[in-house]
Every structure is written in structure tokens, then in C-alpha cells.
Design a protein around this motif. Structure first.
Motif, PDB file in Angstrom:
ATOM      1  N   ALA A   6      84.012  26.276  -6.537  1.00 20.06           N
ATOM      2  CA  ALA A   6      82.950  25.285  -6.313  1.00 20.06           C
ATOM      3  C   ALA A   6      82.226  25.481  -4.992  1.00 20.06           C
ATOM      4  CB  ALA A   6      83.539  23.876  -6.370  1.00 20.06           C
ATOM      5  N   SER A   7      82.840  26.167  -4.042  1.00 17.60           N
ATOM      6  CA  SER A   7      82.243  26.368  -2.724  1.00 17.60           C
ATOM      7  C   SER A   7      81.508  27.701  -2.670  1.00 17.60           C
ATOM      8  CB  SER A   7      83.348  26.346  -1.651  1.00 17.60           C
ATOM      9  OG  SER A   7      82.917  26.955  -0.469  1.00 17.60           O
ATOM     10  N   ALA A   8      80.260  27.677  -2.213  1.00 18.90           N
ATOM     11  CA  ALA A   8      79.480  28.911  -2.089  1.00 18.90           C
ATOM     12  C   ALA A   8      80.132  29.870  -1.092  1.00 18.90           C
ATOM     13  CB  ALA A   8      78.044  28.588  -1.668  1.00 18.90           C
ATOM     14  N   SER A   9      80.676  29.337   0.001  1.00 17.87           N
ATOM     15  CA  SER A   9      81.338  30.189   0.995  1.00 17.87           C
ATOM     16  C   SER A   9      82.574  30.856   0.399  1.00 17.87           C
ATOM     17  CB  SER A   9      81.738  29.370   2.218  1.00 17.87           C
ATOM     18  OG  SER A   9      80.605  28.875   2.878  1.00 17.87           O
ATOM     19  N   ARG A  10      83.299  30.125  -0.441  1.00 21.04           N
ATOM     20  CA  ARG A  10      84.502  30.682  -1.062  1.00 21.04           C
ATOM     21  C   ARG A  10      84.127  31.789  -2.041  1.00 21.04           C
ATOM     22  NH1 ARG A  10      87.138  25.841  -2.821  1.00 21.04           N
ATOM     23  NH2 ARG A  10      87.197  25.477  -0.582  1.00 21.04           N
ATOM     24  N   ARG A  11      83.041  31.584  -2.785  1.00 18.71           N
ATOM     25  CA  ARG A  11      82.582  32.634  -3.696  1.00 18.71           C
ATOM     26  C   ARG A  11      82.147  33.866  -2.916  1.00 18.71           C
ATOM     27  NH1 ARG A  11      79.995  28.292  -6.151  1.00 18.71           N
ATOM     28  NH2 ARG A  11      77.984  29.039  -5.406  1.00 18.71           N
ATOM     29  N   ARG A  12      81.573  33.654  -1.714  1.00 15.62           N
ATOM     30  CA  ARG A  12      81.169  34.771  -0.874  1.00 15.62           C
ATOM     31  C   ARG A  12      82.393  35.591  -0.447  1.00 15.62           C
ATOM     32  NH1 ARG A  12      78.020  33.728   4.587  1.00 15.62           N
ATOM     33  NH2 ARG A  12      78.296  31.647   3.766  1.00 15.62           N
ATOM     34  N   LEU A  42      85.232  35.803  -2.109  1.00 16.31           N
ATOM     35  CA  LEU A  42      85.712  36.495  -3.302  1.00 16.31           C
ATOM     36  C   LEU A  42      84.815  37.678  -3.641  1.00 16.31           C
ATOM     37  CD1 LEU A  42      87.799  36.582  -5.570  1.00 16.31           C
ATOM     38  CD2 LEU A  42      86.390  34.942  -6.842  1.00 16.31           C
ATOM     39  N   ASP A  43      83.504  37.512  -3.538  1.00 13.84           N
ATOM     40  CA  ASP A  43      82.578  38.613  -3.805  1.00 13.84           C
ATOM     41  C   ASP A  43      82.813  39.767  -2.838  1.00 13.84           C
ATOM     42  OD1 ASP A  43      81.417  37.240  -5.898  1.00 13.84           O
ATOM     43  OD2 ASP A  43      79.700  36.517  -4.717  1.00 13.84           O
ATOM     44  N   ALA A  44      83.083  39.450  -1.567  1.00  8.70           N
ATOM     45  CA  ALA A  44      83.340  40.498  -0.573  1.00  8.70           C
ATOM     46  C   ALA A  44      84.605  41.275  -0.924  1.00  8.70           C
ATOM     47  CB  ALA A  44      83.452  39.890   0.825  1.00  8.70           C
ATOM     48  N   LEU A  45      85.629  40.573  -1.398  1.00  9.46           N
ATOM     49  CA  LEU A  45      86.856  41.260  -1.804  1.00  9.46           C
ATOM     50  C   LEU A  45      86.600  42.164  -3.002  1.00  9.46           C
ATOM     51  CD1 LEU A  45      89.636  38.534  -1.461  1.00  9.46           C
ATOM     52  CD2 LEU A  45      89.450  40.669  -0.189  1.00  9.46           C
ATOM     53  N   ASP A  83      91.805  42.221   5.466  1.00 12.78           N
ATOM     54  CA  ASP A  83      92.474  41.095   6.113  1.00 12.78           C
ATOM     55  C   ASP A  83      91.432  40.036   6.464  1.00 12.78           C
ATOM     56  OD1 ASP A  83      91.223  41.860   8.521  1.00 12.78           O
ATOM     57  OD2 ASP A  83      93.021  42.864   9.283  1.00 12.78           O
ATOM     58  N   ALA A  84      91.886  38.922   7.009  1.00 17.73           N
ATOM     59  CA  ALA A  84      90.990  37.794   7.272  1.00 17.73           C
ATOM     60  C   ALA A  84      89.896  38.153   8.265  1.00 17.73           C
ATOM     61  CB  ALA A  84      91.798  36.592   7.766  1.00 17.73           C
ATOM     62  N   ARG A  85      90.240  38.937   9.293  1.00 20.11           N
ATOM     63  CA  ARG A  85      89.203  39.318  10.276  1.00 20.11           C
ATOM     64  C   ARG A  85      88.131  40.197   9.647  1.00 20.11           C
ATOM     65  NH1 ARG A  85      92.797  41.388  15.147  1.00 20.11           N
ATOM     66  NH2 ARG A  85      93.432  42.577  13.353  1.00 20.11           N
ATOM     67  N   GLU A  86      88.544  41.135   8.801  1.00 11.01           N
ATOM     68  CA  GLU A  86      87.576  42.005   8.123  1.00 11.01           C
ATOM     69  C   GLU A  86      86.679  41.187   7.188  1.00 11.01           C
ATOM     70  OE1 GLU A  86      90.123  46.168   7.897  1.00 11.01           O
ATOM     71  OE2 GLU A  86      90.592  44.525   6.499  1.00 11.01           O
ATOM     72  N   LEU A  87      87.284  40.229   6.506  1.00 17.54           N
ATOM     73  CA  LEU A  87      86.490  39.368   5.621  1.00 17.54           C
ATOM     74  C   LEU A  87      85.537  38.481   6.415  1.00 17.54           C
ATOM     75  CD1 LEU A  87      89.143  38.432   2.959  1.00 17.54           C
ATOM     76  CD2 LEU A  87      86.914  39.446   2.494  1.00 17.54           C
ATOM     77  N   ALA A  88      85.976  38.023   7.591  1.00 24.67           N
ATOM     78  CA  ALA A  88      85.096  37.225   8.442  1.00 24.67           C
ATOM     79  C   ALA A  88      83.879  38.046   8.848  1.00 24.67           C
ATOM     80  CB  ALA A  88      85.855  36.741   9.680  1.00 24.67           C
ATOM     81  N   ALA A  89      84.096  39.312   9.202  1.00 22.20           N
ATOM     82  CA  ALA A  89      82.976  40.185   9.576  1.00 22.20           C
ATOM     83  C   ALA A  89      82.066  40.447   8.389  1.00 22.20           C
ATOM     84  CB  ALA A  89      83.519  41.499  10.146  1.00 22.20           C
ATOM     85  N   ALA A  90      82.653  40.605   7.203  1.00 24.42           N
ATOM     86  CA  ALA A  90      81.857  40.912   6.010  1.00 24.42           C
ATOM     87  C   ALA A  90      81.037  39.725   5.522  1.00 24.42           C
ATOM     88  CB  ALA A  90      82.775  41.397   4.883  1.00 24.42           C
ATOM     89  N   THR A  91      81.543  38.507   5.755  1.00 23.38           N
ATOM     90  CA  THR A  91      80.873  37.324   5.214  1.00 23.38           C
ATOM     91  C   THR A  91      80.107  36.518   6.251  1.00 23.38           C
ATOM     92  OG1 THR A  91      82.859  35.976   5.561  1.00 23.38           O
ATOM     93  CG2 THR A  91      82.608  37.059   3.398  1.00 23.38           C
ATOM     94  N   THR A  98      88.008  29.766   8.818  1.00 20.87           N
ATOM     95  CA  THR A  98      87.383  29.319   7.569  1.00 20.87           C
ATOM     96  C   THR A  98      87.751  30.268   6.437  1.00 20.87           C
ATOM     97  OG1 THR A  98      85.538  28.379   8.818  1.00 20.87           O
ATOM     98  CG2 THR A  98      85.175  28.760   6.466  1.00 20.87           C
ATOM     99  N   VAL A  99      87.722  31.574   6.729  1.00 20.03           N
ATOM    100  CA  VAL A  99      88.088  32.579   5.727  1.00 20.03           C
ATOM    101  C   VAL A  99      89.534  32.374   5.287  1.00 20.03           C
ATOM    102  CG1 VAL A  99      88.538  35.042   5.374  1.00 20.03           C
ATOM    103  CG2 VAL A  99      86.390  34.296   6.423  1.00 20.03           C
ATOM    104  N   ARG A 100      90.438  32.132   6.234  1.00 19.14           N
ATOM    105  CA  ARG A 100      91.859  31.911   5.888  1.00 19.14           C
ATOM    106  C   ARG A 100      92.025  30.695   4.979  1.00 19.14           C
ATOM    107  NH1 ARG A 100      92.278  33.503  11.370  1.00 19.14           N
ATOM    108  NH2 ARG A 100      93.280  35.548  11.530  1.00 19.14           N
TER     109      ARG A 100
END
Length: 200
Positions: A11-17, A19-22, A30-38, A44-46
Motif C-alpha cells: 500500500a505504500s509507494a515508498s515500500r513498493r520503491r 521492492l522494485d529496487a530489489l 543491504d539496507a544502506r545500498e537500498l537507501a542509496a538506490a531509493t 525508513t528502508v529497514r
């Protein structure tokens, strides 16, 4: 896990972002890489990763570290992206047929019926078949039939040997006994070309 958990996780656009990055990544992140990607904060990513993991969309694993300290936790998508009910089903079926062969016979089997009564009937049946399937068929000036607006275009581009051969099987079964048929996929961008010739 309830349906609400799954739906709520997306339901959250940020959460879908996240998931899309993964799903777009070449490997676990990891969480830091996902933070950089999104562009999201790592905390928030965690939080989003925890929700996605509980809903079954994400798996986590401990990556070995070279020295002392806690292992690096990485995340991967546990589910493939699904474009929608029809597209996912078509993709699965096309991949299965491609692996085992038999696309044209599958199309023939589906369309078999009473034989066409002469070339004009075969041509009319071809126009009717592809109109009903949503192709927006148009008679070409050289006697061919142009097929516009293929409703299976996305899957046809990925599996032309399956989707286009199914359509060829449909076409040949429709005109059998009265005409021979060929189908040229993507004769022009976005347009396939069917040709009928009277059976001798």
C-alpha cells in the motif's frame, strides 16, 4: 499471513520503491545500498524491509563478514514482478510452450471448426477471427491483411516463436481447406501481416 498483510505491504509507494529496487538489482542488497538506490533514509528502508519480509515479498540472509563484528544482512525479492493477471498468465504459458514446443498446433486445436467454404469465406473468417481477438485487422493494398493493435504485444515481443505461432495456428485452422496462410510477425513496427492464397 492474511490477505490484508499482503495488500497492506504494497500500500505504500515508498515500500513498493524498495521492492522494485530489489527486483532490479543484480544480487542481494543491504539496507544502506537500498537507501542509496531509493533515496530513502536507511531507517525508513529497514522499516519497509521488515514489513515486506513479514508479508513474504522479501527474504533476508546473513552475508559472511571478513573479520569480527555482526554479519551483514542482505535482502532479496522473494516474488517476481507480475504485470497483471492476463500478462502473468500469458508469460507463464508462453514460457511453458516455448520449453516444450507445439505453439502452432495449440493454436490450430483451439480454432478447429467447420472448413471454410472457398477463398472468400476464408478471408471473411480471418477478418472476423482477428477482429474478435482485438487485432484491428485491415485489408492491405497488396491483398494481405494487416494486424494492428495486438492484444498480446508485450508477451509476443518476449516470446515471438510462441505467441506468433499460436496466431499462425489459429489462422491456418480458420482457412483450412480453402486457403494456405502465412503470417509475418512485425512486418512493420507494431503490425503483423497475414497472407492468404487459394488452395490449388
Amino acid at each position: 499471513m492474511t490477505d490484508e498483510t499482503s495488500h497492506g505491504a504494497l500500500a505504500s509507494a515508498s515500500r513498493r520503491r524498495v521492492l522494485d529496487a530489489l527486483r532490479a538489482a543484480a544480487g542481494p542488497l543491504d539496507a544502506r545500498e537500498l537507501a542509496a538506490a531509493t533515496g530513502l533514509h536507511a531507517n525508513t528502508v529497514r522499516f519497509h524491509l521488515d514489513v515486506l519480509a513479514r508479508a513474504g515479498f522479501v527474504t533476508e540472509s546473513a552475508a559472511p563478514v571478513g573479520g569480527r563484528g555482526r554479519p551483514r544482512i542482505t535482502y532479496s525479492s522473494a516474488t517476481p514482478a507480475a504485470g497483471g493477471g492476463y500478462e502473468l498468465l500469458a508469460e507463464i504459458l508462453a514460457a511453458g510452450i516455448e520449453a516444450g514446443g507445439g505453439a502452432e498446433p495449440a493454436g490450430r486445436a483451439w480454432a478447429e471448426g467447420a472448413p471454410a467454404q472457398g477463398f472468400d469465406d476464408a478471408e471473411a473468417r480471418t477478418m472476423a477471427l482477428f477482429t474478435e481477438l482485438g487485432f484491428d485487422p485491415r485489408r492491405a493494398g497488396d491483398g494481405g491483411i494487416e494486424l494492428h493493435a495486438c492484444p498480446f504485444l508485450a508477451v509476443a515481443r518476449r516470446h515471438p516463436g510462441v505467441v506468433c505461432n499460436v496466431h499462425l495456428g489459429l489462422l491456418r485452422a480458420t482457412v483450412e481447406g480453402a486457403a494456405d496462410a502465412t503470417l509475418t510477425p512485425f512486418a512493420r513496427p507494431g503490425v503483423c501481416l497475414a497472407r492468404l492464397s487459394a488452395t490449388r
